[in-house]
Design an enzyme around this catalytic site. Structure first.
Site, short mmCIF file in Angstrom:
data_model
loop_
_atom_site.label_atom_id
_atom_site.label_comp_id
_atom_site.label_asym_id
_atom_site.label_seq_id
_atom_site.Cartn_x
_atom_site.Cartn_y
_atom_site.Cartn_z
N CYS A 91 57.15 1.09 -4.02
CA CYS A 91 56.77 0.83 -5.41
C CYS A 91 57.87 0.02 -6.09
O CYS A 91 59.05 0.37 -6.00
CB CYS A 91 56.56 2.15 -6.14
N CYS A 114 59.58 2.37 -8.98
CA CYS A 114 60.37 3.58 -8.72
C CYS A 114 60.87 3.71 -7.29
O CYS A 114 61.62 4.63 -6.98
CB CYS A 114 59.55 4.82 -9.09
N CYS A 120 50.66 4.32 -8.06
CA CYS A 120 51.77 5.05 -7.44
C CYS A 120 51.70 6.51 -7.85
O CYS A 120 51.61 6.81 -9.04
CB CYS A 120 53.10 4.42 -7.88
N CYS A 163 55.06 7.41 -10.12
CA CYS A 163 55.33 6.94 -11.47
C CYS A 163 54.08 6.41 -12.18
O CYS A 163 54.15 6.05 -13.35
CB CYS A 163 56.42 5.86 -11.45
N CYS A 188 43.74 -3.14 -1.52
CA CYS A 188 43.99 -4.51 -1.93
C CYS A 188 45.08 -4.44 -3.01
O CYS A 188 44.83 -4.01 -4.13
CB CYS A 188 42.67 -5.05 -2.49
ZN LIG Z 1 56.17 4.19 -8.52
#
Ligand SMILES: [Zn+2]
Length: 114
Positions: free
Chosen positions: A29, A32, A78, A81, A102
């Protein structure tokens, strides 16, 4: 970058920096650092966005229904976060999971495996 993950914006197809990335590693991510996808499940879907048929670990991403733009889609965020990553579609490789995640390149931070 923050723009995409915070506003559900989708980058233009064939512009993302990881679209043709074939190196082995982990996609984390961008907000984060949470590990999200592995290069092992990345495939060329021809859609113009980096595509994966599975997440790196169950529970590392969350999905929610997205009815914006008059379409019924499933949003991928995610799990750590809540950053917007992209969408998941049921037209992935049938011999694998049948799913196609995607994902916007701008939502990812690639870490090469050593
Ligand atoms: Zn994240």
């Amino acid at each position: 970058m923050a723009k995409i993950t915070k506003t559900q914006f989708t980058e233009a197809p064939f512009t993302g920096k990881y679209l043709h990335n074939k190196e082995a590693g982990t996609y984390n991510c961008v907000e984060c650092g949470h590990p999200l996808f592995s290069s092992k499940t990345k495939f060329d879907s021809g859609s113009g966005w980096p595509s994966f048929y599975d997440v790196i670990k169950k529970g590392n991403v969350e999905t929610k229904e997205d009815n914006t733009l008059g379409m019924r889609r499933t949003e991928v965020v995610c799990a750590n976060c809540g950053a917007h990553l992209g969408h998941v579609f049921p037209d992935g490789p049938q011999d694998k999971t049948g799913l196609r995640y995607c994902i916007n390149s701008a939502a990812l931070n690639f870490k090469k495996s050593s």
